[in-house]
Write a protein that holds these residues in place. Structure first.
Motif, PDB file in Angstrom:
ATOM      1  N   TYR A 257     -77.642  35.860  26.236  1.00 43.50           N
ATOM      2  CA  TYR A 257     -77.558  34.730  26.990  1.00 43.50           C
ATOM      3  C   TYR A 257     -77.210  33.412  26.068  1.00 43.50           C
ATOM      4  O   TYR A 257     -77.665  33.385  25.020  1.00 43.50           O
ATOM      5  CB  TYR A 257     -79.065  34.237  27.323  1.00 43.50           C
ATOM      6  N   ALA A 258     -76.465  32.686  26.493  1.00 42.15           N
ATOM      7  CA  ALA A 258     -75.885  31.496  25.764  1.00 42.15           C
ATOM      8  C   ALA A 258     -76.456  30.413  26.325  1.00 42.15           C
ATOM      9  O   ALA A 258     -76.597  29.945  27.120  1.00 42.15           O
ATOM     10  CB  ALA A 258     -74.338  31.519  26.003  1.00 42.15           C
ATOM     11  N   ASP A 259     -76.929  29.273  25.170  1.00 44.57           N
ATOM     12  CA  ASP A 259     -77.293  28.062  25.384  1.00 44.57           C
ATOM     13  C   ASP A 259     -76.010  27.172  25.759  1.00 44.57           C
ATOM     14  O   ASP A 259     -75.119  27.788  25.723  1.00 44.57           O
ATOM     15  CB  ASP A 259     -78.111  27.443  24.459  1.00 44.57           C
ATOM     16  N   VAL A 260     -76.284  25.810  26.105  1.00 41.25           N
ATOM     17  CA  VAL A 260     -75.420  25.237  26.589  1.00 41.25           C
ATOM     18  C   VAL A 260     -74.162  24.916  25.562  1.00 41.25           C
ATOM     19  O   VAL A 260     -73.040  24.837  25.515  1.00 41.25           O
ATOM     20  CB  VAL A 260     -75.713  23.595  27.200  1.00 41.25           C
ATOM     21  N   ASP A 261     -74.605  25.021  24.307  1.00 46.76           N
ATOM     22  CA  ASP A 261     -73.818  24.494  23.114  1.00 46.76           C
ATOM     23  C   ASP A 261     -72.931  25.746  22.757  1.00 46.76           C
ATOM     24  O   ASP A 261     -71.777  25.613  22.710  1.00 46.76           O
ATOM     25  CB  ASP A 261     -74.490  24.143  21.755  1.00 46.76           C
ATOM     26  N   THR A 262     -73.548  26.993  23.104  1.00 48.67           N
ATOM     27  CA  THR A 262     -72.678  28.104  22.599  1.00 48.67           C
ATOM     28  C   THR A 262     -71.660  28.299  23.954  1.00 48.67           C
ATOM     29  O   THR A 262     -70.670  28.914  23.424  1.00 48.67           O
ATOM     30  CB  THR A 262     -73.817  29.328  22.789  1.00 48.67           C
ATOM     31  N   LYS A 263     -72.125  28.154  25.058  1.00 47.78           N
ATOM     32  CA  LYS A 263     -71.267  28.125  26.167  1.00 47.78           C
ATOM     33  C   LYS A 263     -70.172  27.122  26.109  1.00 47.78           C
ATOM     34  O   LYS A 263     -68.843  27.598  26.402  1.00 47.78           O
ATOM     35  CB  LYS A 263     -72.290  27.912  27.734  1.00 47.78           C
ATOM     36  N   ALA A 264     -70.285  26.085  25.668  1.00 48.67           N
ATOM     37  CA  ALA A 264     -69.253  25.150  25.443  1.00 48.67           C
ATOM     38  C   ALA A 264     -68.024  25.548  24.370  1.00 48.67           C
ATOM     39  O   ALA A 264     -66.860  25.582  24.673  1.00 48.67           O
ATOM     40  CB  ALA A 264     -69.912  23.861  24.926  1.00 48.67           C
ATOM     41  N   VAL A 265     -68.706  26.280  23.238  1.00 48.75           N
ATOM     42  CA  VAL A 265     -67.977  26.861  22.170  1.00 48.75           C
ATOM     43  C   VAL A 265     -66.944  27.916  22.949  1.00 48.75           C
ATOM     44  O   VAL A 265     -65.770  28.190  22.635  1.00 48.75           O
ATOM     45  CB  VAL A 265     -68.616  27.085  20.940  1.00 48.75           C
ATOM     46  N   ILE A 266     -67.681  28.882  23.533  1.00 50.19           N
ATOM     47  CA  ILE A 266     -66.853  30.134  24.241  1.00 50.19           C
ATOM     48  C   ILE A 266     -65.962  29.617  25.053  1.00 50.19           C
ATOM     49  O   ILE A 266     -64.787  29.850  24.996  1.00 50.19           O
ATOM     50  CB  ILE A 266     -68.018  30.963  24.802  1.00 50.19           C
ATOM     51  N   LEU A 267     -66.385  28.717  26.191  1.00 52.17           N
ATOM     52  CA  LEU A 267     -65.209  28.214  27.040  1.00 52.17           C
ATOM     53  C   LEU A 267     -64.287  27.271  26.487  1.00 52.17           C
ATOM     54  O   LEU A 267     -62.833  27.656  26.904  1.00 52.17           O
ATOM     55  CB  LEU A 267     -65.954  27.468  28.214  1.00 52.17           C
ATOM     56  N   LYS A 268     -64.417  26.467  25.579  1.00 53.38           N
ATOM     57  CA  LYS A 268     -63.408  25.777  24.971  1.00 53.38           C
ATOM     58  C   LYS A 268     -62.319  26.597  24.197  1.00 53.38           C
ATOM     59  O   LYS A 268     -61.066  26.328  24.257  1.00 53.38           O
ATOM     60  CB  LYS A 268     -64.002  24.678  24.009  1.00 53.38           C
ATOM     61  N   GLY A 269     -63.106  27.698  23.690  1.00 56.46           N
ATOM     62  CA  GLY A 269     -62.076  28.616  22.802  1.00 56.46           C
ATOM     63  C   GLY A 269     -61.403  29.590  23.621  1.00 56.46           C
ATOM     64  O   GLY A 269     -60.399  30.033  22.927  1.00 56.46           O
ATOM     65  N   SER A 270     -61.691  29.608  24.730  1.00 51.02           N
ATOM     66  CA  SER A 270     -61.112  30.815  25.578  1.00 51.02           C
ATOM     67  C   SER A 270     -59.867  30.448  26.292  1.00 51.02           C
ATOM     68  O   SER A 270     -59.531  28.997  26.670  1.00 51.02           O
ATOM     69  CB  SER A 270     -61.903  31.256  26.584  1.00 51.02           C
ATOM     70  N   ALA A 271     -58.965  31.279  26.683  1.00 46.53           N
ATOM     71  CA  ALA A 271     -57.802  30.996  27.417  1.00 46.53           C
ATOM     72  C   ALA A 271     -58.024  30.755  29.037  1.00 46.53           C
ATOM     73  O   ALA A 271     -57.298  30.320  29.635  1.00 46.53           O
ATOM     74  CB  ALA A 271     -56.638  32.065  27.030  1.00 46.53           C
ATOM     75  N   ALA A 272     -58.969  31.675  29.334  1.00 49.55           N
ATOM     76  CA  ALA A 272     -59.127  31.635  30.670  1.00 49.55           C
ATOM     77  C   ALA A 272     -60.764  32.572  30.748  1.00 49.55           C
ATOM     78  O   ALA A 272     -61.248  32.938  29.904  1.00 49.55           O
ATOM     79  CB  ALA A 272     -58.318  32.299  31.545  1.00 49.55           C
ATOM     80  N   ILE A 273     -61.230  32.484  32.056  1.00 52.56           N
ATOM     81  CA  ILE A 273     -62.554  33.028  32.450  1.00 52.56           C
ATOM     82  C   ILE A 273     -62.171  34.185  33.241  1.00 52.56           C
ATOM     83  O   ILE A 273     -61.552  34.279  34.213  1.00 52.56           O
ATOM     84  CB  ILE A 273     -63.300  32.007  33.102  1.00 52.56           C
ATOM     85  N   ALA A 274     -62.752  35.377  32.491  1.00 56.01           N
ATOM     86  CA  ALA A 274     -62.639  36.635  33.363  1.00 56.01           C
ATOM     87  C   ALA A 274     -63.892  36.955  34.161  1.00 56.01           C
ATOM     88  O   ALA A 274     -64.976  36.954  33.661  1.00 56.01           O
ATOM     89  CB  ALA A 274     -62.467  37.736  32.309  1.00 56.01           C
TER      90      ALA A 274
END
Length: 366
Positions: A257-274
């Motif tokens: 489970y990701a808190d909002v800061d972790t989610k932001a890092v994951i999404l911003k670093g990714s190319a797209a969402i699967a």
């Protein structure tokens, strides 16, 4: 003071900002709001998104299965019998919804939800009951325009329909994305041993509705090809185990489970969402982070997929592991060669609260 009660099956965490805002908006109108909900199911609890609140009136959940049909026999009518209005889930399998819409009484009744059958084939009995609910409720609260159009098509006058524009609170995610730096992303990569190459993200529950099996099978296909596609997965659920073989091979990083800061890092670093299965409120996260969603041509996506534009913010290969694998690989390979997308602003929680408040005022004054 006019009393309005909203009933829903359980209280997910993402609904807290909505109800907090709605309480405040209706208080200014001299309307007392009460919220009644059942308990989270085992699957919902495994996702880790159920919540409690000081204002919540929680009741035990009672369910009963008849063949493929799951009946929600939770009965809360004794709690809203004397209210001026009640808004119940638009569900043919809900005892509360049935009790609210039958008989003669002075109480005003609203139904809310998808309204159209988005996320699963509709049992003929449930379908007949839900159309009956639409005709007998004084107001319909549809999540998205498609649901509102369905209600109009079944004879509900436009003035008795509110299009809610369902969303989540994006304020905290927007702030977290704004303060996330390339150094933060690099540190996250190092902490979780994520390869130094473009990666894809997955954010959400790991259950059947998300077709985790298709993601796992696609990773098998990519492994057989020798592909270096990597997916960072933030979420929990009953099908998490399906991704463990890919994690063991180094194709997947499971962060829980990701808190909002972790989610932001994951999404911003990714190319797209699967997201091979149901696209719902993840569409709002996608618009906020400006990352396209790769899903499948599965017929049971949630209403919020209407926020996305096909072949821009939404990529939809055919619903099989090989084609989904192709789409994931293409997304990684084209990271630096994509055409710029004109991203619409994500839907705002303030607008959803205002829409729902307006619908409630229409319900109690019509």
């Amino acid at each position: 003071m006019t009393e309005v009660v909203i009933v829903q099956p359980y209280l997910p965490r993402y609904r807290l900002p909505f109800f907090d805002g709605l309480f405040a908006a209706l208080r200014a109108d001299g309307v007392k709001l009460r919220v009644i909900a059942g308990e989270a199911s085992k699957e919902q609890a495994q996702r880790g998104d159920s919540a409690l609140a000081s204002w919540l009136e929680q009741v035990p959940t009672r369910t009963f299965s008849v063949g493929s049909r799951n009946l929600n026999l939770t009965r809360t009518s004794h709690l809203w019998r004397d209210s001026d209005a009640v808004i119940v889930p638009h569900q043919g399998s809900s005892l509360d919804a049935l009790l609210a819409t039958v008989g003669r009484h002075p109480r005003r009744v609203g139904v809310w939800g998808h309204i159209a059958s988005y996320t699963s084939p509709l049992n003929p009995v449930d379908g007949a009951i839900e159309r009956w609910q639409l005709r007998h409720a004084q107001h319909v609260f549809a999540y998205m325009p498609g649901g509102a159009a369905f209600a109009r098509g079944h004879g509900v006058p436009a003035e008795r329909i509110t299009t809610v524009m369902n969303t989540i609170d994006t304020t905290s995610l927007q702030a977290a994305l704004a303060r996330t730096t390339s150094a933060d992303i690099a540190a996250f990569r190092e902490q979780h041993d994520i390869p130094d190459a473009p990666y894809l993200s997955y954010v959400g529950g790991l259950d059947r509705s998300k077709k985790v099996d298709v993601l796992a099978d696609s990773l098998d296909v990519l492994h057989s090809r020798g592909s270096d596609v990597h997916v960072v997965v933030a979420g929990r659920g009953e099908q998490e185990h399906l991704l463990r073989p890919a994690a063991a091979r180094g194709q997947v990083t499971l962060v829980g489970y990701a808190d909002v800061d972790t989610k932001a890092v994951i999404l911003k670093g990714s190319a797209a969402i699967a997201n091979p299965g149901r696209v719902g409120l993840i569409a709002v996260d996608a618009l906020t982070a400006r990352r396209a969603i790769i899903t499948t041509q599965w017929p049971w996506h949630a209403p919020e997929i209407e926020y996305l534009r096909l072949n821009e913010s939404l990529i939809m290969p055919r619903d099989n592991a090989a084609d989904f694998a192709d789409a994931l690989e293409t997304a990684i390979q084209s990271t630096n060669n994509t055409m710029p997308i004109e991203w619409p602003a994500p839907p705002r929680m303030e607008a959803m609260v205002a829409n729902f408040r307006n619908g409630i005022i229409a319900l109690i004054t019509s």
